[in-house]
Design an enzyme around this catalytic site. Structure first.
Site, PDB file in Angstrom:
ATOM      1  CE  LYS A  63       2.515  -9.563 -16.711  1.00 63.46           C
ATOM      2  NZ  LYS A  63       3.945  -9.236 -16.467  1.00 63.46           N
ATOM      3  CB  SER A  79       7.132  -8.591 -21.857  1.00 60.91           C
ATOM      4  OG  SER A  79       8.369  -9.246 -21.663  1.00 60.91           O
ATOM      5  CG  ASP A  80       5.573 -12.664 -16.540  1.00 63.51           C
ATOM      6  OD1 ASP A  80       5.146 -11.762 -15.801  1.00 63.51           O
ATOM      7  OD2 ASP A  80       5.989 -13.752 -16.113  1.00 63.51           O
ATOM      8  CD  GLN A  81      13.423 -10.853 -16.808  1.00 67.66           C
ATOM      9  OE1 GLN A  81      13.504 -10.123 -15.827  1.00 67.66           O
ATOM     10  NE2 GLN A  81      14.134 -10.655 -17.905  1.00 67.66           N
ATOM     11  N   GLY A 116       9.040 -14.169 -21.470  1.00 65.42           N
ATOM     12  CA  GLY A 116       7.965 -14.426 -22.413  1.00 65.42           C
ATOM     13  C   GLY A 116       7.582 -13.147 -23.128  1.00 65.42           C
TER      14      GLY A 116
END
Length: 205
Positions: A63, A79-81, A116
């Site tokens: 991203k 960010s990623d979740q 992340g």
């Protein structure tokens, strides 16, 4: 007073959040920094056999790098979740039936959230990355309580089918982790030293 800005001058380094999530934006605003937001164009599909922590780390950096093309002089936050129950990844439920199924499955159990985080210096291509875990211990939930909650918050675009910053907190027995902001999608405590290493100091030098 909000320090959020929809557009940025080309000062170096500017700060860009590679997300249009209002929850992540609200979290970053707490640091009192001026920043822009940009929507990353990234395929978020999980690769076959990809562990959750590898998935969120890859997507957080992807991203940030996707946004770097249009912000070549910026520091970019990606960010990623994902939410995990046993070995299964719980995605966004999408609708009421999916949310009921997720919450019934989570009732009385523990869901692990993996978030992340990437801070990319688009000028050098250098990325600082990490994964922040956070555990949510759910109360035993009756069908009536689940439906009552969904009637009020309709968290159908949220992994795990709840909004912890709202009434979703009533679903939990206990929270376990070092950075409670990670549960909402952006681990600020872990982000701050990354920003400082890149020359941005929320509390001053």
């Amino acid at each position: 007073m909000s320090h959020y800005s929809p557009s940025m001058p080309s000062a170096s380094p500017s700060l860009v959040l590679a997300s249009t999530s209002p929850y992540r934006r609200a979290l970053l605003e707490r640091l009192g920094l001026t920043f822009a937001t940009a929507a990353p164009d990234v395929d978020e599909a999980r690769r076959p056999g990809e562990p959750p922590q590898v998935l969120v780390l890859r997507l957080a950096e992807a991203k940030a790098r996707a946004v770097a093309a249009s912000h070549p002089d910026a520091l970019i936050i990606g960010s990623d979740q994902v939410a995990c129950l046993d070995d299964a990844v719980l995605g966004k439920p999408g609708d009421r039936a999916g949310a009921i199924a997720q919450l019934e499955r989570a009732s009385g159990r523990t869901v692990l959230f993996q978030t992340g985080l990437c801070l990319l210096d688009a000028r050098s291509g250098r990325a600082q990355t990490l994964v922040e875990p956070f555990r949510v211990h759910f109360r035993p939930l009756s069908r009536a309580r689940i439906e009552g909650y969904l009637d009020r918050e309709q968290p159908y675009n949220c992994a795990g089918s709840f909004k912890s910053e709202g009434l979703g907190i009533a679903l939990f027995e206990r929270l376990e982790g070092e950075d409670p902001n990670a549960l909402i999608g952006l681990p600020l405590i872990r982000l701050i030293p990354l920003l400082e290493a890149a020359g941005i100091f929320p509390l001053g030098v």
